[in-house]
Design a protein around this motif. Sequence first.
Motif, PDB file in Angstrom:
ATOM      1  N   SER A   2     -32.105  36.223 -34.860  1.00 31.82           N
ATOM      2  CA  SER A   2     -32.617  37.412 -33.288  1.00 31.82           C
ATOM      3  C   SER A   2     -31.402  36.845 -32.125  1.00 31.82           C
ATOM      4  CB  SER A   2     -33.566  38.407 -32.958  1.00 31.82           C
ATOM      5  OG  SER A   2     -34.301  36.826 -33.087  1.00 31.82           O
ATOM      6  N   GLN A   3     -30.910  37.537 -31.656  1.00 28.60           N
ATOM      7  CA  GLN A   3     -29.924  37.013 -30.179  1.00 28.60           C
ATOM      8  C   GLN A   3     -31.660  36.767 -28.933  1.00 28.60           C
ATOM      9  OE1 GLN A   3     -28.024  35.144 -29.561  1.00 28.60           O
ATOM     10  NE2 GLN A   3     -25.992  35.827 -30.956  1.00 28.60           N
ATOM     11  N   GLN A   4     -31.506  35.832 -27.986  1.00 26.72           N
ATOM     12  CA  GLN A   4     -32.529  36.049 -27.185  1.00 26.72           C
ATOM     13  C   GLN A   4     -31.877  37.229 -26.072  1.00 26.72           C
ATOM     14  OE1 GLN A   4     -33.666  32.534 -26.193  1.00 26.72           O
ATOM     15  NE2 GLN A   4     -35.714  32.933 -27.120  1.00 26.72           N
ATOM     16  N   ASN A   5     -32.175  37.480 -25.322  1.00 22.48           N
ATOM     17  CA  ASN A   5     -31.663  38.193 -24.757  1.00 22.48           C
ATOM     18  C   ASN A   5     -31.886  36.801 -22.998  1.00 22.48           C
ATOM     19  OD1 ASN A   5     -30.969  39.760 -21.830  1.00 22.48           O
ATOM     20  ND2 ASN A   5     -32.169  41.776 -21.722  1.00 22.48           N
ATOM     21  N   HIS A   6     -30.727  36.902 -22.500  1.00 22.33           N
ATOM     22  CA  HIS A   6     -30.814  35.688 -21.422  1.00 22.33           C
ATOM     23  C   HIS A   6     -30.727  36.248 -20.397  1.00 22.33           C
ATOM     24  CE1 HIS A   6     -30.909  32.372 -23.809  1.00 22.33           C
ATOM     25  NE2 HIS A   6     -30.362  33.109 -24.964  1.00 22.33           N
ATOM     26  N   ILE A   7     -30.770  37.831 -19.870  1.00 21.70           N
ATOM     27  CA  ILE A   7     -30.387  38.313 -18.565  1.00 21.70           C
ATOM     28  C   ILE A   7     -32.115  37.822 -18.073  1.00 21.70           C
ATOM     29  CG2 ILE A   7     -30.377  39.936 -17.501  1.00 21.70           C
ATOM     30  CD1 ILE A   7     -28.270  40.996 -19.385  1.00 21.70           C
ATOM     31  N   LEU A   8     -31.719  37.512 -15.918  1.00 18.40           N
ATOM     32  CA  LEU A   8     -32.594  36.711 -15.638  1.00 18.40           C
ATOM     33  C   LEU A   8     -32.430  37.261 -14.348  1.00 18.40           C
ATOM     34  CD1 LEU A   8     -33.152  33.415 -16.059  1.00 18.40           C
ATOM     35  CD2 LEU A   8     -34.521  35.083 -17.617  1.00 18.40           C
ATOM     36  N   ASN A   9     -33.446  37.676 -13.243  1.00 17.47           N
ATOM     37  CA  ASN A   9     -33.138  38.458 -12.250  1.00 17.47           C
ATOM     38  C   ASN A   9     -32.733  37.251 -11.323  1.00 17.47           C
ATOM     39  OD1 ASN A   9     -35.511  37.107 -10.735  1.00 17.47           O
ATOM     40  ND2 ASN A   9     -36.197  38.895 -11.892  1.00 17.47           N
ATOM     41  N   PHE A  62     -20.804  16.622 -20.516  1.00 22.19           N
ATOM     42  CA  PHE A  62     -21.872  18.066 -20.431  1.00 22.19           C
ATOM     43  C   PHE A  62     -22.650  18.905 -21.365  1.00 22.19           C
ATOM     44  CE2 PHE A  62     -20.133  22.160 -18.707  1.00 22.19           C
ATOM     45  CZ  PHE A  62     -20.974  22.956 -18.343  1.00 22.19           C
ATOM     46  N   GLN A  63     -23.874  18.829 -21.216  1.00 21.03           N
ATOM     47  CA  GLN A  63     -25.073  19.458 -21.860  1.00 21.03           C
ATOM     48  C   GLN A  63     -25.914  19.726 -21.145  1.00 21.03           C
ATOM     49  OE1 GLN A  63     -27.352  17.748 -24.774  1.00 21.03           O
ATOM     50  NE2 GLN A  63     -25.289  18.875 -26.559  1.00 21.03           N
ATOM     51  N   PHE A  64     -25.951  21.469 -21.462  1.00 19.24           N
ATOM     52  CA  PHE A  64     -26.829  22.684 -20.613  1.00 19.24           C
ATOM     53  C   PHE A  64     -27.859  23.050 -21.808  1.00 19.24           C
ATOM     54  CE2 PHE A  64     -28.562  25.876 -18.933  1.00 19.24           C
ATOM     55  CZ  PHE A  64     -28.985  26.274 -16.878  1.00 19.24           C
ATOM     56  N   THR A  65     -29.046  22.086 -21.482  1.00 19.84           N
ATOM     57  CA  THR A  65     -29.933  23.394 -22.926  1.00 19.84           C
ATOM     58  C   THR A  65     -31.200  23.714 -22.186  1.00 19.84           C
ATOM     59  OG1 THR A  65     -30.938  21.353 -22.802  1.00 19.84           O
ATOM     60  CG2 THR A  65     -29.638  21.561 -24.461  1.00 19.84           C
ATOM     61  N   LEU A  66     -31.509  25.462 -22.422  1.00 23.48           N
ATOM     62  CA  LEU A  66     -32.896  26.232 -21.874  1.00 23.48           C
ATOM     63  C   LEU A  66     -32.686  27.212 -23.047  1.00 23.48           C
ATOM     64  CD1 LEU A  66     -33.779  27.131 -19.287  1.00 23.48           C
ATOM     65  CD2 LEU A  66     -31.793  28.368 -19.081  1.00 23.48           C
ATOM     66  N   ARG A  67     -34.014  26.669 -23.273  1.00 26.50           N
ATOM     67  CA  ARG A  67     -35.111  27.945 -24.099  1.00 26.50           C
ATOM     68  C   ARG A  67     -34.236  28.060 -25.263  1.00 26.50           C
ATOM     69  NH1 ARG A  67     -35.902  32.086 -19.721  1.00 26.50           N
ATOM     70  NH2 ARG A  67     -36.457  31.233 -17.998  1.00 26.50           N
ATOM     71  N   GLY A  68     -33.940  26.925 -25.838  1.00 27.02           N
ATOM     72  CA  GLY A  68     -33.586  26.667 -27.269  1.00 27.02           C
ATOM     73  C   GLY A  68     -31.948  27.402 -27.218  1.00 27.02           C
ATOM     74  N   PHE A 112     -24.541  33.547 -22.079  1.00 27.89           N
ATOM     75  CA  PHE A 112     -25.603  32.417 -21.669  1.00 27.89           C
ATOM     76  C   PHE A 112     -24.444  31.646 -21.336  1.00 27.89           C
ATOM     77  CE2 PHE A 112     -26.765  28.501 -22.894  1.00 27.89           C
ATOM     78  CZ  PHE A 112     -28.243  27.974 -22.436  1.00 27.89           C
ATOM     79  N   VAL A 113     -23.579  31.861 -21.419  1.00 24.68           N
ATOM     80  CA  VAL A 113     -22.003  30.861 -20.444  1.00 24.68           C
ATOM     81  C   VAL A 113     -22.502  31.605 -19.335  1.00 24.68           C
ATOM     82  CG1 VAL A 113     -20.034  30.799 -19.703  1.00 24.68           C
ATOM     83  CG2 VAL A 113     -20.790  29.680 -22.247  1.00 24.68           C
ATOM     84  N   ASN A 114     -22.461  33.274 -18.582  1.00 21.88           N
ATOM     85  CA  ASN A 114     -22.601  32.593 -17.538  1.00 21.88           C
ATOM     86  C   ASN A 114     -23.839  32.916 -16.712  1.00 21.88           C
ATOM     87  OD1 ASN A 114     -20.119  34.771 -17.617  1.00 21.88           O
ATOM     88  ND2 ASN A 114     -20.401  36.431 -18.893  1.00 21.88           N
ATOM     89  N   LEU A 115     -24.761  32.858 -17.545  1.00 25.35           N
ATOM     90  CA  LEU A 115     -26.187  32.401 -16.876  1.00 25.35           C
ATOM     91  C   LEU A 115     -26.330  31.081 -16.900  1.00 25.35           C
ATOM     92  CD1 LEU A 115     -29.118  32.684 -16.392  1.00 25.35           C
ATOM     93  CD2 LEU A 115     -29.569  31.775 -18.751  1.00 25.35           C
ATOM     94  N   VAL A 116     -25.253  29.737 -17.618  1.00 28.56           N
ATOM     95  CA  VAL A 116     -25.581  29.063 -17.018  1.00 28.56           C
ATOM     96  C   VAL A 116     -24.669  28.975 -16.221  1.00 28.56           C
ATOM     97  CG1 VAL A 116     -24.566  26.340 -17.714  1.00 28.56           C
ATOM     98  CG2 VAL A 116     -25.265  27.523 -19.437  1.00 28.56           C
ATOM     99  N   LYS A 117     -23.449  28.960 -15.228  1.00 26.84           N
ATOM    100  CA  LYS A 117     -22.568  29.272 -14.426  1.00 26.84           C
ATOM    101  C   LYS A 117     -23.946  29.635 -13.215  1.00 26.84           C
ATOM    102  CE  LYS A 117     -18.295  30.674 -13.020  1.00 26.84           C
ATOM    103  NZ  LYS A 117     -17.076  31.967 -12.851  1.00 26.84           N
TER     104      LYS A 117
END
Length: 137
Positions: A2-9, A62-68, A112-117
């Motif tokens: 399943s895909q997690q929703n990574h949209i955060l406010n 570089f490596q960015f990890t968040l919530r799996g 996820f790329v856009n969230l990291v940015k």
Amino acid sequence: MSQQNHILNKDEIVALGTSLRGIEQKLLKQSQQSGIKRIWFQGEEPYFDVFFELKNDEIIWFQFTLRGKALSWDSRKAKLQTGTTNELHYNDVSFYAASKTIENDIETNWEFVNLVKSILETRATETIFAKALKLFN
């Protein structure tokens, strides 16, 4: 899977960016190659960190990890790669920090790329994060 929703406010994004703290250099295993410097930031949230390797003050990895989830960039490929970590899988091995593995996504997870940015943009006044943001262009 399943895909997690990574949209955060916006407030959550700012809180994540603000929580990143640099780890002391003496705690990092340094590269065997001369001229390579490693920088590690850890967030307050479990499984949230950012690693950089630099050569001549330029990011080579570089490596960015968040919530799996993970996003990485390597100068040899010069492209962003998303993936999934084993950190949210609860077994004996995943409790050891050095045991993180990443399975690359077949298709780039642009959400996820856009969230990291967005998270990195909260620290854009700091040199290392400004350099990382250039990799998204």
